[in-house]
Design an enzyme around this catalytic site. Sequence first.
Site, PDB file in Angstrom:
ATOM      1  N   LYS A   1       0.899  -1.175  -0.014  1.00 23.09           N
ATOM      2  CA  LYS A   1      -0.016  -0.220   0.047  1.00 23.09           C
ATOM      3  C   LYS A   1       1.048   1.040  -0.026  1.00 23.09           C
ATOM      4  O   LYS A   1       0.355   2.165  -0.702  1.00 23.09           O
ATOM      5  CB  LYS A   1      -0.910  -0.091   1.120  1.00 23.09           C
ATOM      6  CG  LYS A   1      -2.063  -1.002   1.023  1.00 23.09           C
ATOM      7  CD  LYS A   1      -2.810  -1.058   2.320  1.00 23.09           C
ATOM      8  CE  LYS A   1      -3.862  -2.306   2.062  1.00 23.09           C
ATOM      9  NZ  LYS A   1      -4.452  -2.885   3.238  1.00 23.09           N
TER      10      LYS A   1
ATOM     11  N   GLN B   1      -5.239  -2.051   9.204  1.00 22.94           N
ATOM     12  CA  GLN B   1      -4.866  -3.239   8.609  1.00 22.94           C
ATOM     13  C   GLN B   1      -5.596  -4.238   9.473  1.00 22.94           C
ATOM     14  O   GLN B   1      -5.334  -4.463  10.749  1.00 22.94           O
ATOM     15  CB  GLN B   1      -3.557  -3.522   8.269  1.00 22.94           C
ATOM     16  CG  GLN B   1      -3.053  -4.663   7.718  1.00 22.94           C
ATOM     17  CD  GLN B   1      -3.766  -4.782   6.125  1.00 22.94           C
ATOM     18  OE1 GLN B   1      -3.688  -3.634   5.597  1.00 22.94           O
ATOM     19  NE2 GLN B   1      -4.083  -5.773   5.673  1.00 22.94           N
TER      20      GLN B   1
ATOM     21  N   ASP C   1     -11.527   2.334   3.182  1.00 22.21           N
ATOM     22  CA  ASP C   1     -11.858   0.718   3.099  1.00 22.21           C
ATOM     23  C   ASP C   1     -13.366   0.747   2.917  1.00 22.21           C
ATOM     24  O   ASP C   1     -13.735  -0.500   2.447  1.00 22.21           O
ATOM     25  CB  ASP C   1     -11.653   0.099   4.432  1.00 22.21           C
ATOM     26  CG  ASP C   1     -10.159  -0.660   4.536  1.00 22.21           C
ATOM     27  OD1 ASP C   1      -9.848  -1.049   3.332  1.00 22.21           O
ATOM     28  OD2 ASP C   1      -9.671  -0.811   5.445  1.00 22.21           O
TER      29      ASP C   1
END
Length: 307
Positions: free
Chosen positions: A72, A116, A139
């Site tokens: 990322k 995460q 997200d």
Amino acid sequence: MTDVIKNARAAEETGNPEFSNKIISGKAVSARIRAEVRKEAAGFELKSGRKPALAVIIAGDDPASRIYVRNKKNACEEVGFTSLEFALPADVSEDELLSLVRRLNADANVDGILVQLPLPRGLDEKKIINEISPDKDVDCFHPVNVGKLSIGEPGFLPCTPAGIMELIAATGTSVRGKNCLVIGRSNIVGKPVSALLLAADGTVTTAHSKTVNLKEIARNADILVAAVGRAKMIDASYIKPGAVVIDVGMNRDENGKLCGDCDFDSVYPVCGAITPVPGGVGPMTITMLLKNTLYAAESIFEKNAGR
Ligand code: GUN
């Protein structure tokens, strides 16, 4: 590699790089979208005086999560974003994690916040995700954003599902009126991709481990999305001739080799389009995360400008 894949990949070199010989290339679709994001990020920097910024929080030392986070970070740099990483020990307290999220929520130089997953044991994932400002939830995991998606309000799109929609579009297939089968009902893939297919006017069935007559339902699907997590479970006997097959699986086969939920060699001759594993859905998730970060940056900028 089988000959069929070898030949298909060779054809990609000369034909349409995104869809050739029935293979949908997530790498090529990703490259196109990342180039667009890079251009728009430069435009954002010109008008705002800063780059779009993504903050990634990782707790603990799960090796797979570390690789995802590194990827990322690299992707952010590739498109001209600022990338901030907060690596916390596995025994970080919930309060510490919550206060970091609150600090990033309030930071005018941070556009997107990603925690995460999975989090180390003892940390309540739901509680942490609910703390992320919906405006920075790149997200699309926050209940407010999941709700907006469900009722068709504009907002963030969940990364892997949005990537799947791009891959279907790359084949030139319209979803409207098509029978779509999603196998899997996870909050990250199955449910949100079903919502996106429905929003695109597909006739959507969401199957799962309790579904009866899966094969019969699958053989009626014009678009099949496999997100089960079981190596090579879907073979040709599940496939309607000509169907578009999207394989979200990331498994190891009996020889330890990376494979999808579909048995590629069996499905390939029957389907009309298929994503390979690796190189299909995988590269799309981070690409759509970049798109969401840019969207967050633009939305926050417009909001602050009072528009
Ligand atoms: N872990 C595995 N996939 C994901 C993802 O898409 N987002 C986050 N935050 N964690 C993950």
